[in-house]
Write an enzyme that holds these catalytic residues in place. Structure first.
Site, short mmCIF file in Angstrom:
data_model
loop_
_atom_site.label_atom_id
_atom_site.label_comp_id
_atom_site.label_asym_id
_atom_site.label_seq_id
_atom_site.Cartn_x
_atom_site.Cartn_y
_atom_site.Cartn_z
CG ASP A 48 -1.51 -1.18 1.68
OD1 ASP A 48 -1.47 -2.16 0.92
OD2 ASP A 48 -2.06 -1.21 2.79
CD GLU A 226 -6.82 -5.41 4.41
OE1 GLU A 226 -6.19 -6.13 5.19
OE2 GLU A 226 -6.55 -5.35 3.20
#
Ligand code: FRU
Length: 499
Positions: A48, A226
């Site tokens: 990420d 998430e």
């Protein structure tokens, strides 16, 4: 539109204007599949993007990074900076794993008023809010922590009294923090993954957090939630802003594995309410490879929000055939929303640096040859039946197809024959419903290991990795019934960002 619609593409002469290999000036960025217009770390694993923020003339990209290898582990924050969102310079690791605490996803804010007290005499300073992750015999623990930097993000110090927010849970992560100027406070959206919830908190100083409300379960709940992001999105052509809540889902996304849904709605300072208007729930990406995208904090006034994601899927992220790095970021995209008779939709416009070479006019089907990276901006005049689009051939038996299927009302990318298959879940055709009343335009960015498509005014984003056997691409525009295709557009070469 006029069936004799013209196509504007490269002249034959311009085909000889090749792109210099990236390693001519920048050793280290010319391996097979190395992206040329997307950020990737020089070596090792990334997932990420984290802490996207603009400060003192630099855009900062922090990212989940393993400094020790090309698989997930030892999670730390890697760091790169850019002055234009296109060209990135990688810097040393910003926040390393320490004393058994991994540094998971989070945000960076600019504390202009030194509300945190962490800037001391250096206000404004940068404050990171990240999830600390620990695993020992007692189990796993995730909580929210601070670190700060007094030197434009080059070095970071962990706050001595971490954590600042702890629910004593094994899954509680990915704080997205931003400034609420009107109310002189900080706001946080953070995920309770297993409960499919986003929690909202407020704080005067980034240290004490008060829970405001919860959102969810809602929409798709097939997997963990998430990487939430709550942001204000402007109308594309005038009108009030709306709020968007974006949340990652892993696994269980419609294309398999990890993916992201968004809700458009309102935020009253305490609570996010999803709109019930058609189109207010959608997928930020209909491809397989865009995950945990977050938006930049503190952009210069007047700039639309910019979102950037990890161009990958947890189903096969550790199997990508790249070395000495593994993982790359999507292109940054500017966000707005569109509202028309069909409803409302999030719009994404990729930020690229197209370099126009030339154009030509074509009235019949055609074939062009390019080396990646390039960008095509096309507008199709769809025939009501059959499939209209293009095939990118890298070898006679290797191609990627990007097309509108008017019979099924689908836009798709078919990568089943694109090259290396990576994993069983990799060779797929990804689809998105298209809205018949919206124009069938397409912006396509093709890099050495990806295609990113933005169709129907950017209301459909579709990002897919591909691992073709060659960089040389024959582009063939087609209609399934054969014959001429009504299409107009431009083709652009894109220069390597590593030069
Ligand atoms: C999503 C994610 C986040 C977490 C990070 C760990 O890709 O699982 O939820 O913070 O990756 O690397």
């Amino acid at each position: 539109m006029n069936r004799r619609a013209l196509s504007r593409i490269l002249t034959a002469a311009s085909l000889f204007v090749g792109i210099l290999p990236a390693d001519a000036q920048s050793p280290g960025y010319d391996q097979p599949y190395r992206p040329q217009v997307h950020f990737s770390p020089q070596r090792n694993w990334t997932n990420d993007p984290n802490g996207l923020v603009y400060f003192h003339g630099e855009y900062h990209l922090f990212f989940q990074y393993n400094p020790l290898g090309d698989r997930w582990g030892h999670m730390s924050w890697g760091h790169a900076v850019s002055t234009d969102l296109l060209h990135w310079r990688e810097l040393p690791v910003a926040i390393p794993e320490k004393d058994g605490e991994m540094v998971f996803t989070g945000s960076v804010v600019i504390d202009s008023e030194n509300t945190s007290g962490l800037c001391a005499a250096h206000k404004p300073c940068m404050v990171a809010i990240y999830t600390g992750y620990r695993k020992d015999q007692k189990g796993t623990l995730q909580n929210q922590n601070l670190a700060y930097s007094l030197d434009n993000g080059r070095t970071w110090t962990r706050y001595a009294r971490n954590p600042v927010l702890d629910l004593h849970l094994s899954d509680f992560r990915d704080p997205s923090v931003f400034r609420d100027e009107a109310q002189h406070r900080w706001l946080m959206a953070v995920a309770l993954p297993l409960e499919h919830k986003v929690l909202f908190y407020a704080s005067p100083d980034l240290k004490q957090w008060t829970r405001l409300s919860d959102f969810g379960p809602a929409g798709d709940v097939a997997g963990d939630w998430e990487c939430p992001d709550l942001l204000r999105v402007p109308a594309d052509k005038g009108g009030p802003d709306v709020w968007a809540l974006k949340v990652g889902l892993n696994p269980g996304a419609p294309q398999g594995g990890s993916g992201e849904q968004y809700f458009l709605g309102s935020f009253d300072g305490t609570r996010f309410t999803a709109s019930t208007q058609p189109g207010s729930h959608g997928w930020t990406n209909y491809g397989k490879d865009d995950y945990c995208a977050i938006s930049f904090n503190h952009l210069p006034p007047g700039q639309r929000p910019v979102l950037l994601g990890w161009m990958n899927n947890w189903q096969y992220a550790s199997k990508l055939p790249t070395s000495p790095w593994r993982g790359q970021m999507s292109l940054p995209r500017r966000l707005s929303y569109l509202s028309d008779d069909a409803g409302i939709a999030l719009k994404q416009e990729p930020i690229t640096e197209p370099l126009r070479i030339d154009h030509a006019t074509i009235v019949k089907s055609y074939e062009i040859v390019r080396d990646v990276p390039f960008e095509l901006d096309l507008h199709f005049d769809l025939v009501p039946q059959g499939t209209t689009g293009l095939r990118l051939y890298t070898e006679p038996h290797h191609w990627t197809e990007i097309a509108f299927d008017a019979t099924k009302h689908e836009f798709y990318i078919d990568r089943t024959h694109s090259g290396a298959t990576v994993a069983p879940e990799f060779p797929v055709k990804t689809t998105a419903p298209f809205v018949a009343s919206r124009p069938c335009d397409l912006r396509l960015i093709v890099d050495r290991s990806s295609v990113e498509a933005f169709a129907q005014q950017g209301t459909i984003a579709m990002t897919n990795l591909i691992f073709p056997p060659s960089r040389h691409t024959h582009i063939v525009i087609f209609h399934s019934a054969g014959g001429a295709v009504a299409v107009q557009g431009d083709m652009w070469t894109l220069q390597s960002i590593w030069k």
